[in-house]
Design a protein around this motif. Sequence first.
Motif, PDB file in Angstrom:
ATOM      1  N   UNK A  56       0.811  -1.212   0.000  1.00  0.00           N
ATOM      2  CA  UNK A  56       0.000   0.000   0.000  1.00  0.00           C
ATOM      3  C   UNK A  56       0.847   1.266   0.000  1.00  0.00           C
ATOM      4  N   UNK A  57       0.409   2.188  -0.846  1.00  0.00           N
ATOM      5  CA  UNK A  57       0.950   3.546  -0.906  1.00  0.00           C
ATOM      6  C   UNK A  57      -0.239   4.450  -1.188  1.00  0.00           C
ATOM      7  N   UNK A  58      -0.140   5.702  -0.805  1.00  0.00           N
ATOM      8  CA  UNK A  58      -1.248   6.622  -1.067  1.00  0.00           C
ATOM      9  C   UNK A  58      -1.567   6.714  -2.550  1.00  0.00           C
ATOM     10  N   UNK A  59      -0.548   6.703  -3.388  1.00  0.00           N
ATOM     11  CA  UNK A  59      -0.785   6.759  -4.829  1.00  0.00           C
ATOM     12  C   UNK A  59      -1.536   5.520  -5.310  1.00  0.00           C
ATOM     13  N   UNK A  60      -1.202   4.365  -4.753  1.00  0.00           N
ATOM     14  CA  UNK A  60      -1.933   3.148  -5.103  1.00  0.00           C
ATOM     15  C   UNK A  60      -3.392   3.236  -4.690  1.00  0.00           C
ATOM     16  N   UNK A  61      -3.660   3.823  -3.530  1.00  0.00           N
ATOM     17  CA  UNK A  61      -5.044   3.988  -3.080  1.00  0.00           C
ATOM     18  C   UNK A  61      -5.799   4.949  -3.991  1.00  0.00           C
ATOM     19  N   UNK A  62      -5.151   6.013  -4.413  1.00  0.00           N
ATOM     20  CA  UNK A  62      -5.771   6.960  -5.344  1.00  0.00           C
ATOM     21  C   UNK A  62      -6.095   6.253  -6.655  1.00  0.00           C
ATOM     22  N   UNK A  63      -5.154   5.501  -7.174  1.00  0.00           N
ATOM     23  CA  UNK A  63      -5.365   4.775  -8.436  1.00  0.00           C
ATOM     24  C   UNK A  63      -6.469   3.728  -8.283  1.00  0.00           C
ATOM     25  N   UNK A  64      -6.457   3.022  -7.175  1.00  0.00           N
ATOM     26  CA  UNK A  64      -7.463   2.000  -6.928  1.00  0.00           C
ATOM     27  C   UNK A  64      -8.867   2.611  -6.886  1.00  0.00           C
ATOM     28  N   UNK A  65      -9.012   3.720  -6.169  1.00  0.00           N
ATOM     29  CA  UNK A  65     -10.342   4.326  -6.051  1.00  0.00           C
ATOM     30  C   UNK A  65     -10.811   4.905  -7.381  1.00  0.00           C
ATOM     31  N   UNK A  66      -9.899   5.373  -8.224  1.00  0.00           N
ATOM     32  CA  UNK A  66     -10.294   5.800  -9.573  1.00  0.00           C
ATOM     33  C   UNK A  66     -10.868   4.617 -10.337  1.00  0.00           C
ATOM     34  N   UNK A  67     -10.201   3.461 -10.208  1.00  0.00           N
ATOM     35  CA  UNK A  67     -10.683   2.248 -10.880  1.00  0.00           C
ATOM     36  C   UNK A  67     -12.041   1.821 -10.335  1.00  0.00           C
ATOM     37  N   UNK A  68     -12.210   1.877  -9.032  1.00  0.00           N
ATOM     38  CA  UNK A  68     -13.470   1.465  -8.410  1.00  0.00           C
ATOM     39  C   UNK A  68     -14.601   2.416  -8.797  1.00  0.00           C
ATOM     40  N   UNK A  69     -14.359   3.711  -8.777  1.00  0.00           N
ATOM     41  CA  UNK A  69     -15.370   4.691  -9.212  1.00  0.00           C
ATOM     42  C   UNK A  69     -15.797   4.388 -10.651  1.00  0.00           C
ATOM     43  N   UNK A  83     -12.159   1.183 -21.770  1.00  0.00           N
ATOM     44  CA  UNK A  83     -10.884   0.488 -21.635  1.00  0.00           C
ATOM     45  C   UNK A  83     -10.487   0.482 -20.157  1.00  0.00           C
ATOM     46  N   UNK A  84      -9.760  -0.533 -19.712  1.00  0.00           N
ATOM     47  CA  UNK A  84      -9.293  -0.524 -18.322  1.00  0.00           C
ATOM     48  C   UNK A  84      -8.339   0.651 -18.090  1.00  0.00           C
ATOM     49  N   UNK A  85      -8.360   1.174 -16.892  1.00  0.00           N
ATOM     50  CA  UNK A  85      -7.457   2.275 -16.549  1.00  0.00           C
ATOM     51  C   UNK A  85      -6.007   1.818 -16.523  1.00  0.00           C
ATOM     52  N   UNK A  86      -5.785   0.582 -16.124  1.00  0.00           N
ATOM     53  CA  UNK A  86      -4.421   0.088 -15.948  1.00  0.00           C
ATOM     54  C   UNK A  86      -4.233  -1.160 -16.786  1.00  0.00           C
ATOM     55  N   UNK A  87      -3.024  -1.357 -17.218  1.00  0.00           N
ATOM     56  CA  UNK A  87      -2.680  -2.443 -18.133  1.00  0.00           C
ATOM     57  C   UNK A  87      -2.994  -3.806 -17.516  1.00  0.00           C
ATOM     58  N   UNK A  88      -3.974  -4.534 -18.077  1.00  0.00           N
ATOM     59  CA  UNK A  88      -4.320  -5.854 -17.534  1.00  0.00           C
ATOM     60  C   UNK A  88      -3.140  -6.834 -17.555  1.00  0.00           C
ATOM     61  N   UNK A  89      -2.196  -6.628 -18.466  1.00  0.00           N
ATOM     62  CA  UNK A  89      -1.036  -7.509 -18.542  1.00  0.00           C
ATOM     63  C   UNK A  89      -0.156  -7.382 -17.297  1.00  0.00           C
ATOM     64  N   UNK A  90      -0.323  -6.291 -16.544  1.00  0.00           N
ATOM     65  CA  UNK A  90       0.465  -6.088 -15.329  1.00  0.00           C
ATOM     66  C   UNK A  90      -0.222  -6.661 -14.096  1.00  0.00           C
ATOM     67  N   UNK A  91      -1.350  -7.335 -14.285  1.00  0.00           N
ATOM     68  CA  UNK A  91      -2.025  -8.005 -13.184  1.00  0.00           C
ATOM     69  C   UNK A  91      -3.188  -7.198 -12.638  1.00  0.00           C
ATOM     70  N   UNK A  92      -4.034  -7.896 -11.887  1.00  0.00           N
ATOM     71  CA  UNK A  92      -5.246  -7.260 -11.361  1.00  0.00           C
ATOM     72  C   UNK A  92      -4.940  -6.204 -10.301  1.00  0.00           C
ATOM     73  N   UNK A  93      -3.757  -6.226  -9.734  1.00  0.00           N
ATOM     74  CA  UNK A  93      -3.375  -5.240  -8.728  1.00  0.00           C
ATOM     75  C   UNK A  93      -2.436  -4.166  -9.267  1.00  0.00           C
ATOM     76  N   UNK A  94      -2.466  -3.948 -10.575  1.00  0.00           N
ATOM     77  CA  UNK A  94      -1.586  -2.938 -11.172  1.00  0.00           C
ATOM     78  C   UNK A  94      -1.869  -1.551 -10.600  1.00  0.00           C
TER      79      UNK A  94
END
Length: 171
Positions: A56-69, A83-94
């Motif tokens: 966990x990092x604050x930036x990861x939380x910001x990115x995660x909540x953008x994805x969830x919204x 399109x997904x916000x983050x590259x699916x090839x980098x895994x579900x936790x990108x």
Amino acid sequence: MTWTAPEATRTPGSLVAGERETLTGFLNWFRSTLLQKCAGLTGEQLAERTVPPSNLALLGLVRHMAKVERTWFRQRFAGQELEPLYDPAKGKDADFEDLDPARAAEDYAQLVEECRLADEIVAGASLDDSFTHNGEVYSLRLIHVHMIGEYARHIGHADLVRERLDGVTGA
């Protein structure tokens, strides 16, 4: 010039409002609280993982909540094909793991924009409006309750990350 997360003003909600105003008020309060936890930090600080062994990092939380919204309001509720916000090839936790401090301003702006778009989508909708996802029927009311819970959980994480980062604590 190094980007720094701007100050964020928490949006207080009414304590005596009807259901719709209460749900949207609490959701907006939690959204603004996450942004407040980031205020004054550089991209490097936002990307720092301060609670090992957690990723966990604050930036990861910001990115995660953008994805969830985006997922709940735009894709599921509004049925938008995006399109997904983050590259699916980098895994579900990108959203948590593929952090780039140089992109912190963009990631922060993405969350703010996803919140704006979500609000725009639901502005004329009823809390009783529903959609089907994976064979289950969900209401807009449930999305609000889910999002409040999601933010509440992650703001607890953000509290710990921020305190370990620079000692800042607070409500």
